[in-house]
Design an enzyme around this catalytic site. Structure first.
Site, PDB file in Angstrom:
ATOM      1  NE  ARG A  69       1.728   1.275  43.318  1.00  0.00           N
ATOM      2  CZ  ARG A  69       2.557   1.640  44.287  1.00  0.00           C
ATOM      3  NH1 ARG A  69       3.690   0.982  44.469  1.00  0.00           N
ATOM      4  NH2 ARG A  69       2.291   2.664  45.049  1.00  0.00           N
ATOM      5  CE1 TYR A 197      -6.180  -2.621  43.215  1.00  0.00           C
ATOM      6  CE2 TYR A 197      -3.834  -2.225  42.957  1.00  0.00           C
ATOM      7  CZ  TYR A 197      -5.105  -1.749  43.205  1.00  0.00           C
ATOM      8  OH  TYR A 197      -5.300  -0.420  43.419  1.00  0.00           O
ATOM      9  N   GLY A 198      -4.769  -3.995  39.638  1.00  0.00           N
ATOM     10  CA  GLY A 198      -4.282  -2.711  39.115  1.00  0.00           C
ATOM     11  C   GLY A 198      -2.827  -2.637  38.698  1.00  0.00           C
ATOM     12  CE  LYS A 206       1.958   4.775  39.089  1.00  0.00           C
ATOM     13  NZ  LYS A 206       0.893   4.724  39.973  1.00  0.00           N
ATOM     14  CG  HIS A 226       4.073   8.645  40.504  1.00  0.00           C
ATOM     15  ND1 HIS A 226       4.085   8.252  41.826  1.00  0.00           N
ATOM     16  CD2 HIS A 226       2.843   8.321  40.036  1.00  0.00           C
ATOM     17  CE1 HIS A 226       2.906   7.722  42.138  1.00  0.00           C
ATOM     18  NE2 HIS A 226       2.140   7.759  41.072  1.00  0.00           N
ATOM     19  CB  SER A 248       0.722   5.775  45.632  1.00  0.00           C
ATOM     20  OG  SER A 248       1.619   5.409  44.605  1.00  0.00           O
ATOM     21  CB  CYS A 250       0.123  11.969  48.304  1.00  0.00           C
ATOM     22  SG  CYS A 250       0.752  10.827  49.543  1.00  0.00           S
ATOM     23  CE  LYS A 252       0.363  10.563  41.278  1.00  0.00           C
ATOM     24  NZ  LYS A 252       0.332  10.080  42.678  1.00  0.00           N
ATOM     25  CB  THR A 253      -6.766  11.684  40.970  1.00  0.00           C
ATOM     26  OG1 THR A 253      -5.933  10.600  40.557  1.00  0.00           O
ATOM     27  CG2 THR A 253      -8.042  11.680  40.160  1.00  0.00           C
ATOM     28  CG  ASN A 254      -8.650  14.577  45.099  1.00  0.00           C
ATOM     29  OD1 ASN A 254      -9.803  14.955  45.277  1.00  0.00           O
ATOM     30  ND2 ASN A 254      -8.270  13.330  45.295  1.00  0.00           N
ATOM     31  CG  ASP A 277      -0.632   7.726  38.317  1.00  0.00           C
ATOM     32  OD1 ASP A 277      -0.557   8.103  39.502  1.00  0.00           O
ATOM     33  OD2 ASP A 277      -0.236   6.608  37.939  1.00  0.00           O
ATOM     34  CB  SER A 378     -11.971   0.596  46.475  1.00  0.00           C
ATOM     35  OG  SER A 378     -12.357   1.758  47.180  1.00  0.00           O
ATOM     36  NE  ARG A 379      -5.923   2.976  43.430  1.00  0.00           N
ATOM     37  CZ  ARG A 379      -4.980   3.916  43.380  1.00  0.00           C
ATOM     38  NH1 ARG A 379      -4.943   4.780  42.390  1.00  0.00           N
ATOM     39  NH2 ARG A 379      -4.071   4.009  44.330  1.00  0.00           N
ATOM     40  N   GLY A 504      -9.868  22.111  46.117  1.00  0.00           N
ATOM     41  CA  GLY A 504      -9.974  23.269  45.213  1.00  0.00           C
ATOM     42  C   GLY A 504      -9.141  24.449  45.685  1.00  0.00           C
ATOM     43  CG  ASN A 506      -4.621  22.041  47.365  1.00  0.00           C
ATOM     44  OD1 ASN A 506      -4.429  22.519  48.492  1.00  0.00           O
ATOM     45  ND2 ASN A 506      -4.893  20.761  47.169  1.00  0.00           N
TER      46      ASN A 506
HETATM   47  P1  GTP Z   1      -2.531   7.386  43.087  1.00  0.00           P
HETATM   48  O1  GTP Z   1      -3.617   7.133  42.094  1.00  0.00           O
HETATM   49  O2  GTP Z   1      -2.364   6.265  44.061  1.00  0.00           O
HETATM   50  O3  GTP Z   1      -1.231   7.735  42.455  1.00  0.00           O
HETATM   51  O4  GTP Z   1      -3.033   8.588  44.051  1.00  0.00           O
HETATM   52  P2  GTP Z   1      -3.188  10.172  43.830  1.00  0.00           P
HETATM   53  O5  GTP Z   1      -1.891  10.844  44.106  1.00  0.00           O
HETATM   54  O6  GTP Z   1      -3.842  10.457  42.533  1.00  0.00           O
HETATM   55  O7  GTP Z   1      -4.161  10.574  45.054  1.00  0.00           O
HETATM   56  P3  GTP Z   1      -5.690  11.071  45.052  1.00  0.00           P
HETATM   57  O8  GTP Z   1      -5.882  12.374  44.350  1.00  0.00           O
HETATM   58  O9  GTP Z   1      -6.541   9.955  44.597  1.00  0.00           O
HETATM   59  O10 GTP Z   1      -5.921  11.331  46.606  1.00  0.00           O
HETATM   60  C1  GTP Z   1      -5.742  10.341  47.569  1.00  0.00           C
HETATM   61  C2  GTP Z   1      -6.337  10.740  48.891  1.00  0.00           C
HETATM   62  O11 GTP Z   1      -5.846  12.010  49.315  1.00  0.00           O
HETATM   63  C3  GTP Z   1      -7.858  10.859  48.845  1.00  0.00           C
HETATM   64  O12 GTP Z   1      -8.379  10.234  49.989  1.00  0.00           O
HETATM   65  C4  GTP Z   1      -8.099  12.345  48.898  1.00  0.00           C
HETATM   66  O13 GTP Z   1      -9.324  12.639  49.498  1.00  0.00           O
HETATM   67  C5  GTP Z   1      -6.905  12.873  49.670  1.00  0.00           C
HETATM   68  N1  GTP Z   1      -6.557  14.254  49.246  1.00  0.00           N
HETATM   69  C6  GTP Z   1      -6.338  14.674  47.977  1.00  0.00           C
HETATM   70  N2  GTP Z   1      -6.073  15.998  47.927  1.00  0.00           N
HETATM   71  C7  GTP Z   1      -6.114  16.433  49.201  1.00  0.00           C
HETATM   72  C8  GTP Z   1      -5.919  17.717  49.812  1.00  0.00           C
HETATM   73  O14 GTP Z   1      -5.646  18.730  49.166  1.00  0.00           O
HETATM   74  N3  GTP Z   1      -6.034  17.774  51.172  1.00  0.00           N
HETATM   75  C9  GTP Z   1      -6.330  16.665  51.917  1.00  0.00           C
HETATM   76  N4  GTP Z   1      -6.429  16.817  53.237  1.00  0.00           N
HETATM   77  N5  GTP Z   1      -6.526  15.438  51.371  1.00  0.00           N
HETATM   78  C10 GTP Z   1      -6.427  15.330  50.043  1.00  0.00           C
HETATM   79  C1  SPV Z   2      -0.297   4.246  42.511  1.00  0.00           C
HETATM   80  O1  SPV Z   2      -0.219   3.420  43.437  1.00  0.00           O
HETATM   81  O2  SPV Z   2       0.499   5.214  42.407  1.00  0.00           O
HETATM   82  C2  SPV Z   2      -1.376   4.126  41.514  1.00  0.00           C
HETATM   83  C3  SPV Z   2      -2.191   2.912  41.517  1.00  0.00           C
HETATM   84  O3  SPV Z   2      -1.532   5.005  40.684  1.00  0.00           O
HETATM   85  S1  SPV Z   2      -1.416   1.580  40.747  1.00  0.00           S
HETATM   86  O4  SPV Z   2      -1.771   1.597  39.324  1.00  0.00           O
HETATM   87  O5  SPV Z   2      -1.914   0.376  41.395  1.00  0.00           O
HETATM   88  O6  SPV Z   2       0.017   1.707  40.870  1.00  0.00           O
HETATM   89 MN    MN Z   3      -0.022   6.740  41.024  1.00  0.00          MN
END
Ligand code: GTP
Ligand code: SPV
Ligand code: MN
Length: 596
Positions: A69, A197-198, A206, A226, A248, A250, A252-254, A277, A378-379, A504, A506
């Site tokens: 972005r 891009y995305g 977004k 978000h 972003s 940080c 969320k997906t995890n 997200d 990369s996504r 996990g 968390n």
């Molecule tokens: P967007 O799609 O950009 O909104 O990102 P997101 O908030 O979904 O982040 P995502 O879960 O993809 O994690 C982004 C990065 O943070 C990855 O490199 C993960 O490995 C790292 N990460 C996620 N959860 C943790 C955690 O609990 N601890 C640590 N140390 N790193 C984490």
């Molecule tokens: C973010 O950056 O928070 C994302 C990826 O989820 S994007 O769709 O490019 O905004």
């Molecule tokens: Mn996001």
């Protein structure tokens, strides 16, 4: 496909300007999608991957200058500058359109304009909002087919109504100097040009579901955030829902797909993903609770770091029906790879990096991003329904009741592992003072601490001060409001290593959060909020983590918080004169408690 004159007239106008050779309506059928995939492969826009190992999976590389972005080129175009506020870039709508129309004019000559009718939310549900995206990119069409609900039924649901979001995207020359991601919240329009891009081009995400939707939410009395949405299932079958806003990249997906640690699994705990997200939140009239839906249909997840240990659910989700963007191509078996997937990168001679160049993994240097095979941002674009832990409520019309809202950022110091706000108003304040180190998800420097209120700094479609006021006001109309918390998985030791194991584990923190929501556990009152008693964070089965580690993770260092208060004051001043009085009251109260 429709007789809606508002839709037809607008498309005619946009086509007269962009001059495509032809116009193709996307109907949501598999036959059409398959034909588009074949076309994209024939031109090199996409690469068809090994269909035995990765059925229906494809690889795409964006332009090298177009990988994230671009916040500096993202605009909120309201008639009055104050309505966009100081945090957003602003230009008057007429002026911006004049600039854009020059870039759009004739930009689709020799190309096809695709018309994508899509819904954010389940078509026909109270939460749903409709959009139409016009684009000259097959990659965008195929991503939108995964990320949103696309098809004829959207046009049927829209009927003759003018109530849809107009989105125009043209790739033009992918010229970064003329790249614009623009929003016209007062007229329900989004215009994007010179990117492929995305988040810049998948306009349902977004641009619509956060920037335009946050504006609509304020107008109509709901919230677009978000946030991920997850359900924690207890051994007795009860499920409690949590939403969490992290900036972003940080986590969320995890968090949304986490697998409980063994000691929790053995007891029967499960975690269900509703969204990773974006959350749209509304007050339910019947029980007075806040309900959340995920308006998306898929995940646009960060690839690097996703592996069998950190996020097996995400990995399994993207083993089929997935588009990979800017990862490594393993040409030996026609699969993909990224940093942090496993310890077996494709060998030199068998690897193409995200820029399309031969890649030598032996030259990889952790400290030098230019040696990465996959771009750090990369996504994968994958279908929610392919996620092994997708919630049975994913398609729910009324959403899920939210017990807790969690804010969080990437802070090496200052923010403790977890704390709870005193009440909704204080919780809104806690959201407003969120800060995080920047990541690769947006263009610019990485690792710099910046304030990112509610993880929405790049995504609020109006004045940030008004947005905070909306938060405060919402608290008054939710009789059974969620409790608000703040977490930080990213505290580091003196060598810069993360102290908390994260991922996990968390769940151990979520467990405390939900226990607080049910009044099942005590807490310690501190200057910043309620912090757990160290012994109430379950560390059973954790190696290297002792009660003392937890104590350290929970410390509130007054000196660094007072430093933060000064930084918050500067930030509030930057946000300007629409910062609600309630926020200044909370800030003064925090400072007083720290000095007490
Ligand atoms: P967007 O799609 O950009 O909104 O990102 P997101 O908030 O979904 O982040 P995502 O879960 O993809 O994690 C982004 C990065 O943070 C990855 O490199 C993960 O490995 C790292 N990460 C996620 N959860 C943790 C955690 O609990 N601890 C640590 N140390 N790193 C984490
Ligand atoms: C973010 O950056 O928070 C994302 C990826 O989820 S994007 O769709 O490019 O905004
Ligand atoms: Mn996001």
């Amino acid at each position: 496909m429709t007789n809606n004159k508002y839709v037809l007239n607008w498309i005619e106008e946009m086509a007269a300007m962009t001059k495509p050779d032809k116009i193709v309506w996307i109907d949501g059928t598999e036959e059409q999608a398959e034909a588009l995939r074949a076309e994209a492969c024939s031109t090199g826009e996409m690469i068809k991957l090994n269909q035995e190992l990765l059925p229906n999976c494809y690889l795409h590389r964006t332009a090298v200058n177009d990988v994230a972005r671009v916040e500096g080129r993202t605009y909120i175009c309201t008639e009055k500058k104050e309505d966009a506020g100081n945090i957003n870039n602003w230009m008057a709508p007429a002026e911006m359109k004049e600039k854009l129309f020059k870039l759009y004019r004739g930009s689709m000559k020799g190309r096809t304009m695709y018309v994508i009718p899509y819904s954010m939310g389940v078509v026909g549900s109270d939460f749903a909002k409709y959009g139409i995206e016009l684009t000259d990119s097959i990659y965008v069409v195929l991503n939108m087919l995964i990320m949103t609900r696309v098809g004829v039924n959207v046009l049927e649901a829209l009927g003759d109504s003018p109530d849809y979001i107009k989105g125009l995207h043209a790739r033009a020359d992918i010229d970064e100097e003329n790249r614009y991601i623009t929003h016209f919240p007062e007229t329900n329009e989004i215009m994007s040009v010179n990117s492929g891009y995305g988040g810049n081009v998948l306009l349902g995400k977004k641009c619509f579901a956060l920037r335009i939707a946050s504006y609509l939410g304020r107008k109509e009395g709901w919230m677009a955030e978000h946030m991920l949405i997850l359900g924690v299932e207890y051994p007795n079958g009860d499920i409690k829902y949590i939403t969490a806003a992290f900036p972003s990249a940080c986590g969320k997906t995890n968090l949304a797909m986490l697998i409980p640690p063994a000691i929790y699994r053995e007891k029967g705990y499960k975690v269900w993903c509703v969204g990773d997200d974006i959350a749209w939140l509304r007050v339910n009239k019947e029980d007075g609770k806040l309900y959340a839906v995920n308006p998306e249909n898929g995940f646009f997840g960060v690839a690097p770091g996703t592996n069998e240990k950190s996020n097996p659910n995400a990995l399994h989700t993207c083993m089929r029906d997935t588009i990979f963007t800017n990862v490594v191509h393993n040409t030996e078996n026609n699969t993909v790879w990224w940093e942090g997937l496993d310890n077996n990168p494709p060998t030199p001679g068998n690897a193409i990096d995200w820029q399309g160049r031969p890649w030598d993994c032996t030259k990889f240097d952790k400290k030098d991003k230019s040696t990465c095979g996959a771009h750090p941002n990369s996504r994968f674009t994958a279908l929610a329904k392919n996620c092994p832990c997708i919630s049975s409520e994913f398609n729910s019309l009324k959403g899920v009741p939210v017990s807790a809202i969690v804010f969080g950022g990437r802070r090496a110091k200052t923010a403790p592992l977890v704390y709870q706000s005193f009440d909704w108003k204080h919780g809104s304040f806690v959201g407003s003072i969120m800060a995080s180190e920047t990541t690769a998800a947006a263009a610019g420097a990485v690792g710099v601490v910046r304030r990112d209120p509610m993880a929405m700094r790049p995504f609020v479609g109006y004045n940030m001060g008004d947005y905070w006021k909306h938060w405060v006001e919402m608290g008054k109309v939710i009789p059974n409001a969620p409790k608000i918390f703040h977490v930080n998985w990213f505290r580091t030791d003196d060598e810069g290593h993360f102290i908390w194991p994260g991922f996990g584990d968390n769940l151990r923190v979520l467990d405390w959060i939900l226990a607080r929501c049910e009044d099942k556990v005590d807490a310690v009152e501190t200057a910043i909020g309620y912090v757990p008693k160290a012994e109430d964070i379950n560390i059973e089965g954790l190696e290297d983590i002792t009660l003392d580690t937890i104590k350290e993770l929970l410390t509130v260092d007054k000196a660094s918080w007072l430093e933060d208060v000064q930084n918050i004051k500067e930030f509030y001043a930057l946000v300007g004169d629409r910062v609600p009085a309630e926020m200044y009251e909370e800030l003064a109260a925090l400072e007083a408690r720290l000095n007490a």
